[in-house]
Scaffold this active site. Structure first.
Site, short mmCIF file in Angstrom:
data_model
loop_
_atom_site.label_atom_id
_atom_site.label_comp_id
_atom_site.label_asym_id
_atom_site.label_seq_id
_atom_site.Cartn_x
_atom_site.Cartn_y
_atom_site.Cartn_z
CD GLU A 299 -6.22 2.15 -0.06
OE1 GLU A 299 -5.45 1.72 -0.74
OE2 GLU A 299 -7.00 1.18 0.52
CG HIS B 203 1.03 0.03 5.92
ND1 HIS B 203 0.61 0.78 6.59
CD2 HIS B 203 0.29 -0.26 4.83
CE1 HIS B 203 -0.62 1.13 6.29
NE2 HIS B 203 -0.60 0.63 5.09
NE ARG C 287 0.38 2.18 1.66
CZ ARG C 287 -0.10 0.76 1.12
NH1 ARG C 287 0.66 -0.19 1.02
NH2 ARG C 287 -1.47 0.52 1.37
CG HIS D 105 2.63 -3.60 3.69
ND1 HIS D 105 1.85 -4.35 4.46
CD2 HIS D 105 2.12 -2.98 2.63
CE1 HIS D 105 0.53 -4.33 3.73
NE2 HIS D 105 0.55 -3.59 2.70
NE ARG E 4 2.25 -2.26 -2.47
CZ ARG E 4 1.07 -2.50 -1.74
NH1 ARG E 4 0.00 -2.31 -2.39
NH2 ARG E 4 1.01 -2.25 -0.43
#
Length: 509
Positions: free
Chosen positions: A116, A231, A276, A335, A370
């Site tokens: 990811e 997100h 992100r 998110h 995060r």
């Protein structure tokens, strides 16, 4: 009003991974688990498609996982918390397996490892493809039901902590029989995040930050409230909560395109697998310029998509989209909350007798942004630490007040439009200041408005752009990083000054 003696047992508020695991780690000590709905059917854990990050590959190590975590945190990640989580992650996964979680494995029995964004190695462990959260909840609920000593109080909404001399002595809950006070000297808040404050969110509307306000109304400090992760690829449709199109799809080679087929992320460092916050702002800017945005997996996965991502496939087909043959329409959505109840390395808050675990807590692990798949593993690691701390606490009998009354039920609908407009992917000081005036008028009696006010104050005070917090009027990062901290009382005073035009205190310099 009735009193329900918890018998000295700790009370855990929340039935996601953090609450379930804390109760299981407390065993054989008895505990009471309180959940607003049926056990396993409330909260965000079951919706999680992403996995859990752990350094399990031959080319990986906890130190590499630590480095990626701190880099994503954009100067605010706490090394001690990050070291604890990245070092303990492999054992936490083994513990989940022992509790019955069926992780995806290769034919030789080894765990499958995915990639990811912002991870330097393949280290993401999934269950059921994109059904990781659902599988975790299934296994842990079964384990809780089988464990003697864990009492479960379902359909009970915690409204206030009952205090004596500034220490916890109980929890006031609204339940089917009316109101009740659960007598206890030890409470763990594990209620999840705040996404329900936003119109576009991957979280249930019922998850708007109740646990944070339990702590705030009790006088606890909250930390880093301004850092909310959006997100970049929620399914762009009418459904709420918005189905998530997992970052793992991009990890398998899917690319972001617009209606012309142009890859607008191609010239951005990291491309489609940039952090992100970077991807979310790029998608939001492209949408703002009048384009539509899609995630195209037709070339990378094609016919293999339904097997690899069955839940996403079902969500797409419900919208009339076949992800194996056509691009998926996406947009950013609230998110995950990096901020929360300020806690130490054992999950202790600033109020005696109160702990927090999971997304409701701010451990410092995530900093300003995060790293993907670090949230479930954080909850798994800290649940053990919190349970150990709670068990070690020597307390006397609880003496709750007998005349406690249920407060007004919060109405997040009343603040959701202003929160979505002023505290979204991109922020501007004037818009936040205007929103504060509306939040102030409701905050005294409404918890959702009070939390919106606290977040807006924290965002106004951070006069820089860092991680998930981006301001058009302060687009650059300051030299020195600093965490923010607020009590409800401090926020109410600051909100008055900011709304009246006084300059906000500068955080981060």
């Amino acid at each position: 009003m009735t009193a329900m003696d918890a018998g000295g047992r700790p009370v855990i508020v929340g039935g996601g991974i953090a609450g379930l695991l804390t109760a299981l780690h407390l065993a054989p000590e008895p505990a009471m688990l309180v959940t607003a709905g049926a056990l396993g059917e409330e909260g965000s854990t079951a919706l999680a498609q992403g996995g859990l990050a752990a350094s399990l590959g031959a080319d990986d190590s906890p130190d590499l996982h630590l480095a990626d975590t701190l880099a994503a945190g954009d100067g605010l990640g706490e090394r001690q918390a990050a070291h604890l989580v990245t070092a303990a992650a492999p054992d936490a996964l083994a513990t989940l397996s022992r509790f019955g979680v069926r992780f995806d494995r290769a034919r030789d029995g080894r765990l499958c490892l995915g990639l990811e964004a912002a991870h330097g190695r393949r280290r993401i462990v999934h269950a059921g493809g994109d059904g990781t959260g659902r599988e975790i909840v299934r296994a842990l609920v079964d384990a809780v039901r089988r464990t003697p000593g864990i009492a479960v109080l379902e359909h009970a909404e915690a409204r206030r902590l009952v205090l004596r001399d500034g220490e916890v002595h109980g929890v006031l809950v609204a339940c089917e029989g009316g109101a009740a006070v659960l007598s206890t000297r030890r409470v763990v808040i594990a209620t999840g995040g705040i996404g329900g404050l936003f119109a576009d969110s991957t979280n249930p509307a019922s998850c708007w930050g109740q646990g944070l306000m339990l702590a705030a109304r009790a006088g606890a400090a909250l930390a880093d409230l301004e850092f909310i992760q959006f997100h970049p690829t929620a399914l762009d449709g009418p459904g709420r909560p918005m189905p998530l199109v997992s970052e793992a799809v991009r990890g398998e080679g899917a690319v972001l395109v617009d209606e012309t087929g142009a890859r607008f992320m191609a010239d951005i460092p990291g491309g489609d697998l940039a952090p992100r916050d970077v991807v979310a702002r790029a998608v939001a800017a492209h949408l703002g310029a009048g384009h539509r945005v899609f995630l195209d997996a037709t070339h990378s996965l094609g016919p293999a998509f339904p097997k690899r991502f069955p839940a996403i496939t079902r969500a797409c087909r419900a919208l009339g989209v076949d992800p194996s043959r056509e691009p998926i329409p996406v947009r950013p959505a609230a998110h995950y909350h990096m901020g929360g109840i300020a806690v130490d390395g054992e999950g202790r808050s600033t109020v005696q007798g109160l702990w927090a675990c999971g997304e409701a807590a701010c451990t410092g692990l995530h900093g300003a942004n995060r790293l993907a798949s670090n949230s479930l593993i954080e909850a798994a690691v800290f649940a053990r630490a919190v349970a150990r701390s709670v068990s070690s606490e020597t307390v006397g009998p609880a003496r709750p007040c007998g005349d406690a009354r249920l407060p007004h039920r919060a109405d997040p609908d009343a603040v959701r439009p202003a929160v979505s407009r002023a505290l979204g992917v991109v922020r501007q000081g004037g818009e936040m200041q205007a929103a504060l005036a509306g939040f102030r008028s409701l905050a005294v009696r409404d918890d959702a408005a009070a939390l919106a006010l606290m977040i807006a104050v924290a965002a106004c005070r951070r006069r820089e752009s860092r991680g998930a917090h981006f301001r058009t009027d302060f687009p650059h990062r300051t030299v020195f990083a600093r965490h923010s901290s607020l009590t409800l009382g401090e926020a109410l005073v600051a909100a008055g000054a900011i709304a009246d035009g006084a300059p906000a205190e500068i955080v981060g310099v």
